[in-house]
Design a protein around this motif. Sequence first.
Motif, PDB file in Angstrom:
ATOM      1  N   GLU A 201       0.838  -1.203   0.000  1.00 11.86           N
ATOM      2  CA  GLU A 201       0.000   0.000   0.000  1.00 11.86           C
ATOM      3  C   GLU A 201       0.871   1.251   0.000  1.00 11.86           C
ATOM      4  OE1 GLU A 201      -3.890   0.996   2.449  1.00 11.86           O
ATOM      5  OE2 GLU A 201      -2.121   1.420   3.674  1.00 11.86           O
ATOM      6  N   ILE A 202       0.517   2.184  -0.881  1.00 14.09           N
ATOM      7  CA  ILE A 202       1.105   3.523  -0.901  1.00 14.09           C
ATOM      8  C   ILE A 202      -0.043   4.516  -1.033  1.00 14.09           C
ATOM      9  CG2 ILE A 202       2.570   5.151  -2.154  1.00 14.09           C
ATOM     10  CD1 ILE A 202       4.302   2.875  -3.041  1.00 14.09           C
ATOM     11  N   ASP A 259      -5.992   3.831  -7.530  1.00 18.53           N
ATOM     12  CA  ASP A 259      -7.260   4.496  -7.235  1.00 18.53           C
ATOM     13  C   ASP A 259      -7.014   5.997  -7.159  1.00 18.53           C
ATOM     14  OD1 ASP A 259      -9.831   5.101  -6.546  1.00 18.53           O
ATOM     15  OD2 ASP A 259      -9.655   4.480  -4.450  1.00 18.53           O
ATOM     16  N   PRO A 260      -7.096   6.704  -8.291  1.00 14.47           N
ATOM     17  CA  PRO A 260      -6.879   8.162  -8.270  1.00 14.47           C
ATOM     18  C   PRO A 260      -8.174   8.889  -7.943  1.00 14.47           C
ATOM     19  CG  PRO A 260      -7.146   7.425 -10.519  1.00 14.47           C
ATOM     20  CD  PRO A 260      -7.285   6.199  -9.660  1.00 14.47           C
ATOM     21  N   SER A 276      -2.224   3.250  -4.361  1.00 14.14           N
ATOM     22  CA  SER A 276      -1.776   2.239  -5.311  1.00 14.14           C
ATOM     23  C   SER A 276      -0.942   1.207  -4.572  1.00 14.14           C
ATOM     24  CB  SER A 276      -0.950   2.868  -6.443  1.00 14.14           C
ATOM     25  OG  SER A 276       0.338   3.242  -5.979  1.00 14.14           O
ATOM     26  N   SER A 277      -0.683   0.115  -5.248  1.00 14.77           N
ATOM     27  CA  SER A 277       0.278  -0.850  -4.740  1.00 14.77           C
ATOM     28  C   SER A 277       1.678  -0.389  -5.157  1.00 14.77           C
ATOM     29  CB  SER A 277      -0.020  -2.238  -5.307  1.00 14.77           C
ATOM     30  OG  SER A 277       0.184  -2.245  -6.707  1.00 14.77           O
ATOM     31  N   GLY A 379       3.704   4.926   3.064  1.00 15.00           N
ATOM     32  CA  GLY A 379       3.526   3.509   2.764  1.00 15.00           C
ATOM     33  C   GLY A 379       4.833   2.857   2.388  1.00 15.00           C
ATOM     34  N   LYS A 380       4.726   1.779   1.634  1.00 14.69           N
ATOM     35  CA  LYS A 380       5.898   1.007   1.225  1.00 14.69           C
ATOM     36  C   LYS A 380       6.530   1.684   0.014  1.00 14.69           C
ATOM     37  CE  LYS A 380       8.412  -2.714   1.849  1.00 14.69           C
ATOM     38  NZ  LYS A 380       9.168  -2.974   3.096  1.00 14.69           N
TER      39      LYS A 380
END
Length: 577
Positions: A201-202, A259-260, A276-277, A379-380
């Motif tokens: 997740e970011i 998801d924008p 986003s991932s 996030g990551k």
Amino acid sequence: MEDYIEREQRPSDSFAEDLVSHFLDEDSAPGVVERARMAALLLPSVTSQEVSEVAKLYDFTRNVVVKIATPLMSLRSPAYTFWSVLQACRQLRFPRPSLDLPGEEEVAKLMQSVAAEEMEAWPADADDVDARLLGLFENTADKRLPRSGAENGLRAVSAAGVPKPSRKDLAESESGPFGEEVILQNGLRVFLKETDLFDDEILVKGRRWGGLSEFQESGMFSGGTSCEAQVNQMCAMMLGICGLPAESLQECLEGKRVDPSPPSMDAYTTSLDGSSSPADFEVLLMLLSLLFLQPVQPSAGSAGRLSLVKLGLLAWRLAEDRDPASQFRRRVQSAVTGNHPYTWLPSLWRILRLNFQTAAQIFNERASEPREWTFVLAGKLPKKEKLLTLLETYLGCIPNKGTNERPDDLEMRQAVTPLDIKFPEKCVREDVHIRMVEPKGSTVLSFPLRLTAKSSEDQSACQEELRELMQLQLLVRLLETRLVEVLRFRRGQVYSVAVGTDLALSPPQMGQPRRGTISVSFECDPEESDELVAATREELQRLRDGTAALTPENVQAAVEQDRREFEELVHTNSRQT
């Protein structure tokens, strides 16, 4: 894949529900690992022919219920009536009071004819869907800023007393900076916060000063907030953002965890968010870049879309007038704000006269000056070297209309247009009577709220303001607990009581104390409303004069509850952005 990656970071709620179903209904409850193993084993063996065979089971020539309905032209459906008359005038014909609906035999023949038709294969895309966004980005090379070639250094940001969210050892998580900050060559400010809370997740959030308060109209037949400003986000989505129509953009994002969200305006700020991932993070940055590089432009070919937008807005506006909860909420806002124009909904006439060119211009103006924006990434995140390259490639290339020098954030905050909304000087009582199927009473008591601390550039003043806000939060929690005890457990006349504050419309300028409202709301029998209002006011008076003062034990319990909630919220990326 997402569930498998985050299998050790998922909350226990979903597992508890699976186990309850397993115990009560004897449903299978495989774990995340077993589900991932079954998916990896079975999905590769599924062929397109097998999927087509399943589609053949949907036989629309039997066991099908077809419902065809159309509203009648009457005073009960003013939106449809007005729209039918308008369309009839545009097509130079007489409006029909109703549409001639087909009978059962006609519908059956229609479906049989469709089933008998030979379907052509879906035409192949003219371009590669996966490379469509990249091609669109490459076509904006003449608009983008050339890379400066100088690496921008990161500035460490510390936050004393605030723990760094991490699933590692607590002592290790508290060491080091809270995050890092970089300002790109176009003035865009980016705050980076890498966490290991979720491995897939970011989150991205952006904000700039300036919102709906800048679009207040004046005049007898307008007033309130500009209709174009209120609906600019919806218009832009229908017309197409990032240089692509809505359906084409959705096609490009199929199969990607992106998801924008386009910019939306509040009273004093404009914000956007997305997620986003890590694997699709570059796609999200590309979309943000195209959002600034490709302005929204209404054209003659989008007339059909614009008509649908107007019709949808008309239906929404009429639904607001019919919804009891919306009517009650607007009456409360009108009483609390003195019927300030900012709280007005756009009229039907303003929706019909909606200027899509102005709405698109407002949207484009919000996404045209990157030097006024601040982005937060949590996030990551990728490694710093790769992350800086991505930021400079996609975000640092966005040009400004003028200079690329970033203005002072305090000056932008001071330049925001304030709203002069004042709480009524005298007690105001509004009885809202709405026709409903069953009697239901909603009661709201609102009181003016004015803090004493004033924000300024001085760090001690900011700390004092933060302390006062935290004290207010504890007071709200204690007050809600006390009123639940009095109205529910002692009197037994309500199920729950909610106490909340609203400081959203307080002017953001420095040196001014925050002001807003504190409200007590509950639902009860309409005949008992006056009695419960009197009991609430009596209990508040007892708290003020010390007759039923809060004890140190009450405060300590509220502090402990607030501390535990804070510890839980720290372990979510959304709270970090």
